[in-house]
Motif scaffolding. Structure first.
Motif, mmCIF file in Angstrom:
data_model
loop_
_atom_site.group_PDB
_atom_site.id
_atom_site.type_symbol
_atom_site.label_atom_id
_atom_site.label_comp_id
_atom_site.label_asym_id
_atom_site.label_seq_id
_atom_site.Cartn_x
_atom_site.Cartn_y
_atom_site.Cartn_z
ATOM 1 N N ARG A 102 13.451 40.597 8.770
ATOM 2 C CA ARG A 102 12.167 40.194 9.339
ATOM 3 C C ARG A 102 11.237 39.627 8.248
ATOM 4 N NH1 ARG A 102 7.845 40.720 12.571
ATOM 5 N NH2 ARG A 102 6.088 41.483 11.381
ATOM 6 N N ARG A 103 11.204 40.294 7.099
ATOM 7 C CA ARG A 103 10.370 39.815 5.990
ATOM 8 C C ARG A 103 10.801 38.427 5.519
ATOM 9 N NH1 ARG A 103 10.028 45.198 4.390
ATOM 10 N NH2 ARG A 103 11.939 45.127 3.171
ATOM 11 N N LYS A 104 12.125 38.198 5.487
ATOM 12 C CA LYS A 104 12.631 36.902 5.031
ATOM 13 C C LYS A 104 12.343 35.791 6.048
ATOM 14 C CE LYS A 104 16.647 38.438 2.312
ATOM 15 N NZ LYS A 104 16.721 37.406 1.256
ATOM 16 N N LEU A 105 12.385 36.145 7.344
ATOM 17 C CA LEU A 105 12.232 35.131 8.387
ATOM 18 C C LEU A 105 10.769 34.819 8.704
ATOM 19 C CD1 LEU A 105 14.987 36.306 10.929
ATOM 20 C CD2 LEU A 105 15.182 34.513 9.187
ATOM 21 N N SER A 106 9.898 35.799 8.506
ATOM 22 C CA SER A 106 8.498 35.672 8.937
ATOM 23 C C SER A 106 7.807 34.378 8.483
ATOM 24 C CB SER A 106 7.686 36.887 8.487
ATOM 25 O OG SER A 106 8.046 37.990 9.280
ATOM 26 N N PRO A 107 7.975 33.973 7.214
ATOM 27 C CA PRO A 107 7.277 32.745 6.798
ATOM 28 C C PRO A 107 7.757 31.499 7.547
ATOM 29 C CG PRO A 107 8.187 33.940 4.888
ATOM 30 C CD PRO A 107 8.725 34.593 6.111
ATOM 31 N N HIS A 108 8.887 31.587 8.256
ATOM 32 C CA HIS A 108 9.463 30.428 8.937
ATOM 33 C C HIS A 108 9.308 30.501 10.443
ATOM 34 C CE1 HIS A 108 11.301 29.555 5.050
ATOM 35 N NE2 HIS A 108 11.658 30.825 5.013
ATOM 36 N N SER A 109 8.434 31.394 10.912
ATOM 37 C CA SER A 109 8.316 31.577 12.354
ATOM 38 C C SER A 109 6.865 31.799 12.759
ATOM 39 C CB SER A 109 9.137 32.796 12.787
ATOM 40 O OG SER A 109 8.972 33.039 14.161
ATOM 41 N N VAL A 110 6.467 31.201 13.891
ATOM 42 C CA VAL A 110 5.103 31.442 14.375
ATOM 43 C C VAL A 110 5.078 32.539 15.445
ATOM 44 C CG1 VAL A 110 4.233 29.133 13.844
ATOM 45 C CG2 VAL A 110 5.272 29.571 16.078
ATOM 46 N N ASP A 111 6.253 32.911 15.979
ATOM 47 C CA ASP A 111 6.231 33.869 17.092
ATOM 48 C C ASP A 111 7.016 35.164 16.842
ATOM 49 O OD1 ASP A 111 8.797 32.895 17.266
ATOM 50 O OD2 ASP A 111 8.586 32.046 19.276
ATOM 51 N N ILE A 112 7.410 35.396 15.583
ATOM 52 C CA ILE A 112 8.251 36.574 15.302
ATOM 53 C C ILE A 112 7.490 37.885 15.544
ATOM 54 C CG2 ILE A 112 7.713 36.735 12.815
ATOM 55 C CD1 ILE A 112 10.795 37.305 12.427
ATOM 56 N N ASP A 113 6.152 37.853 15.531
ATOM 57 C CA ASP A 113 5.386 39.076 15.774
ATOM 58 C C ASP A 113 5.272 39.420 17.252
ATOM 59 O OD1 ASP A 113 5.040 39.536 13.124
ATOM 60 O OD2 ASP A 113 3.069 38.563 13.015
ATOM 61 N N ARG A 114 5.475 38.454 18.117
ATOM 62 C CA ARG A 114 5.322 38.765 19.537
ATOM 63 C C ARG A 114 6.604 38.586 20.346
ATOM 64 N NH1 ARG A 114 2.782 33.633 18.978
ATOM 65 N NH2 ARG A 114 3.815 32.103 20.332
ATOM 66 N N GLU A 115 7.535 37.725 19.909
ATOM 67 C CA GLU A 115 8.751 37.466 20.677
ATOM 68 C C GLU A 115 9.873 38.437 20.319
ATOM 69 O OE1 GLU A 115 10.179 35.653 23.089
ATOM 70 O OE2 GLU A 115 8.151 35.081 23.681
ATOM 71 N N GLY A 116 10.691 38.777 21.300
ATOM 72 C CA GLY A 116 11.896 39.554 21.030
ATOM 73 C C GLY A 116 12.964 38.677 20.401
ATOM 74 N N ARG A 117 13.053 37.449 20.927
ATOM 75 C CA ARG A 117 13.992 36.489 20.370
ATOM 76 C C ARG A 117 13.176 35.353 19.743
ATOM 77 N NH1 ARG A 117 17.069 34.276 24.833
ATOM 78 N NH2 ARG A 117 15.127 33.190 25.163
ATOM 79 N N PRO A 118 12.867 35.460 18.446
ATOM 80 C CA PRO A 118 11.935 34.519 17.822
ATOM 81 C C PRO A 118 12.557 33.150 17.558
ATOM 82 C CG PRO A 118 12.799 36.023 16.178
ATOM 83 C CD PRO A 118 13.344 36.484 17.505
ATOM 84 N N HIS A 119 11.697 32.149 17.452
ATOM 85 C CA HIS A 119 12.096 30.818 16.994
ATOM 86 C C HIS A 119 11.891 30.772 15.487
ATOM 87 C CE1 HIS A 119 10.773 30.461 21.157
ATOM 88 N NE2 HIS A 119 11.695 29.529 21.270
#
Ligand code: ZN
Ligand code: ZN
Length: 408
Positions: A102-119
Motif C-alpha cells: 500500500r505504501r509503495k502504490l499510494s503515490p501512484h493512485s488517487v483512490d487507494i484510500d477509498r476503493e477496495g480495488r484501486p486504480h
C-alpha cells in the motif's frame, strides 16, 4: 497433505457495487456452509479494510490467518487495476506485506484510500515488481474478459509483464473461460489456472461459485505458493466453476440489446449492432480463437480436471421453475441438501448421486448431468449472463439478411 477448497478472489464492502454484508465474520460463516476452507481477504490495500483484517484475523501456527468462531482460514489478497485498465490478482504473505505494498502504490493512485480495488497509474510490469518486493505473487485476473483484462489489451503476457514475466505463475480464468479454452494458448501451458468467484456478496450462490481444490499441508500463503508452483507434490487438483457459456461475455454480442453475432459478421458490421445501434462486444470464445496457438485443446500433464458446476440454489430454482434464488422453497431445499451432505460443495461435487436423490430426485439429476458435462446452456454475451436450460433451447444468432440458429 490434504485437499482444501479455496476461493482467492472476491470484494469487500469497500469495493464499488459490493454488498454491506461483505465483512469477515459473515464471509467466514457463509464459507463454512459453502464448503470453502480457505478464502482470500480481497481488497487488502484499503485502509479501512486493513483495520478490519487486523481486528478479526490472527495468524495460527501454520501460517494461515484464522478468525474467531469459524474454521474458515484466510489468505491476504487484493486486486488492482493498472494504468491500461488491466486487472491483476495479488496474493500476499501477511497483513504487514499488504501495508508495505500500500505504501509503495499510494503515490501512484488517487483512490487507494477509498476503493477496495484501486486504480494504480503503473503498468503491469511495475506492479509485478512491487508485489515481488514485498514477497507476494501476482497474475492476471479474469484474463479474457473484454473490458478490464490482460488479453483485451495485449496479445501476449510478455507485452504486459515484460522483464517480470518469470514472476507470473498463475492466471485466473474468469467466469467466461475454462481450462479447455485457455489450453489452446501456448504461452499458458506452464501456468497454474485459478477459478475464483470474484463475488461481491457472501450468498452461497455467489461466494465460491468458482473455486479451486488445492492439495497442500496447510492453508497458509507459503503452502499456496508451493501448490501454484507445483513443489513437493503440492498442486491444484480441481478447478470448478460456471460453464463458460454462462459467462456474460462468452459469445460476441451487442452490449445494448444482447443480439449475438458470428465474429465475421461483427467485423463486417464494424462492431455496430444493426438492430439497435449499440456497440458489439467481442466474446471470450472468439477472442481465444484469435489468440489460439493450437486448433485443438492441449492440456499439459499437470492440468487438473475442470468441473462445470452450478450454484446449488440455481440447480434447485431450475428444477422448481422459480426465478428468485432467495425464495422460501429454494432456500428450504438448499438447507436440506447442505444438512444431508455437510456443505454445498460437497453436494455439488462429492456426494454420491444416491444420497442426493434421497433429498430430491430432480436436483440430483441436474447435479449428475453437470458432473458428466451433459447439461445444456443458452450462452451469454454482450454483458448478459448465459443460463442452463432443461428444455433444449439453442443460442440464436443475428444473421445478415436473416435470423439463423447457431450450430452449437
Ligand atoms: Zn477484476
Ligand atoms: Zn443491439
Amino acid at each position: 497433505m490434504k485437499e482444501y477448497n479455496a476461493d482467492f478472489h472476491m470484494h469487500s464492502k469497500y469495493s464499488g457495487g459490493s454488498s454491506d454484508a461483505m465483512v469477515l465474520p459473515e464471509i467466514a460463516r457463509q464459507a463454512v456452509l459453502k464448503g470453502l476452507d480457505l478464502v482470500g481477504t480481497s481488497d487488502a490495500t484499503n485502509p479501512n479494510w486493513l483495520e478490519h483484517l487486523e481486528e478479526h484475523l490472527t495468524m495460527d501456527g501454520d501460517g494461515a490467518y484464522a478468525i474467531k468462531g469459524y474454521k474458515t482460514k484466510f489468505i491476504v489478497t487484493t486486486e488492482i487495476e493498472d494504468s491500461y485498465r488491466v486487472h491483476h490478482l495479488i496474493l500476499l504473505p501477511t497483513i504487514d506485506a499488504a501495508k508495505e505494498l500500500r505504501r509503495k502504490l499510494s503515490p501512484h493512485s488517487v483512490d487507494i484510500d477509498r476503493e477496495g480495488r484501486p486504480h494504480i497509474q503503473l503498468a503491469g510490469e511495475k506492479l509485478a515488481e512491487f508485489t515481488a518486493d514485498v514477497g507476494g505473487m501476482l497474475g492476471p485476473s479474469h484474463a479474457f474478459t473484454p473490458w478490464t483484462a490482460v488479453y483485451k489489451e495485449y496479445r501476449t503476457l510478455a507485452e504486459c509483464y515484460g522483464g517480470m514475466l518469470h514472476h507470473v505463475k498463475y492466471l485466473e480464468l474468469g467466469l467466461s473461460a475454462d481450462t479447455d479454452m485457455a489450453d489452446r494458448i501456448g504461452e499458458l501451458q506452464e501456468l497454474t489456472f485459478m477459478s475464483n468467484s470474484d463475488c461481491h456478496s457472501p450468498s452461497p450462490h455467489r461466494l465460491g461459485r468458482e473455486f479451486n481444490r488445492v492439495l497442500m499441508k496447510n492453508p497458509g500463503f507459503d503452502e499456496v505458493r508451493q501448490a501454484i508452483e507445483r513443489h513437493g507434490g503440492r498442486r491444484f487438483t480441481l478447478n470448478a466453476g460456471l460453464n463458460p457459456r454462462e459467462g456474460k461475455y462468452h459469445l460476441t454480442a451487442c452490449s445494448r440489446c444482447f443480439t449475438k453475432f458470428m465474429m465475421t459478421d461483427a467485423v463486417n458490421l464494424r462492431w455496430r449492432c444493426p438492430e439497435c445501434g449499440g456497440i458489439i462486444k467481442k466474446g471470450v470464445a472468439d477472442r481465444i480463437s484469435e489468440l489460439a496457438s493450437f486448433s485443438e485443446v492441449r492440456h499439459p500433464k499437470h492440468r487438473p480436471p475442470y468441473i462445470h458446476s452450478l450454484p446449488l440454489a440455481e440447480c434447485i430454482a431450475l428444477v422448481l421453475g422459480i426465478k428468485t434464488l432467495t425464495s422460501g422453497r429454494v432456500q428450504e431445499m438448499w438447507h436440506r441438501f447442505v444438512e444431508a451432505c455437510g456443505s454445498e460443495i460437497s453436494a455439488l461435487i462429492d456426494a454420491p448421486v444416491e444420497d442426493l436423490k434421497a433429498v430430491d430426485i430432480g436436483v440430483a439429476g441436474v447435479i449428475d448431468r453437470f458432473r458428466r458435462d451433459r447439461l445444456d446452456y443458452v450462452a451469454g454475451g454482450g454483458g448478459q449472463y448465459g443460463r442452463p436450460t432443461l428444455t433444449g433451447e439453442k443460442d440464436e444468432f443475428y444473421g445478415i439478411g436473416q435470423k439463423k440458429l447457431g450450430d452449437f
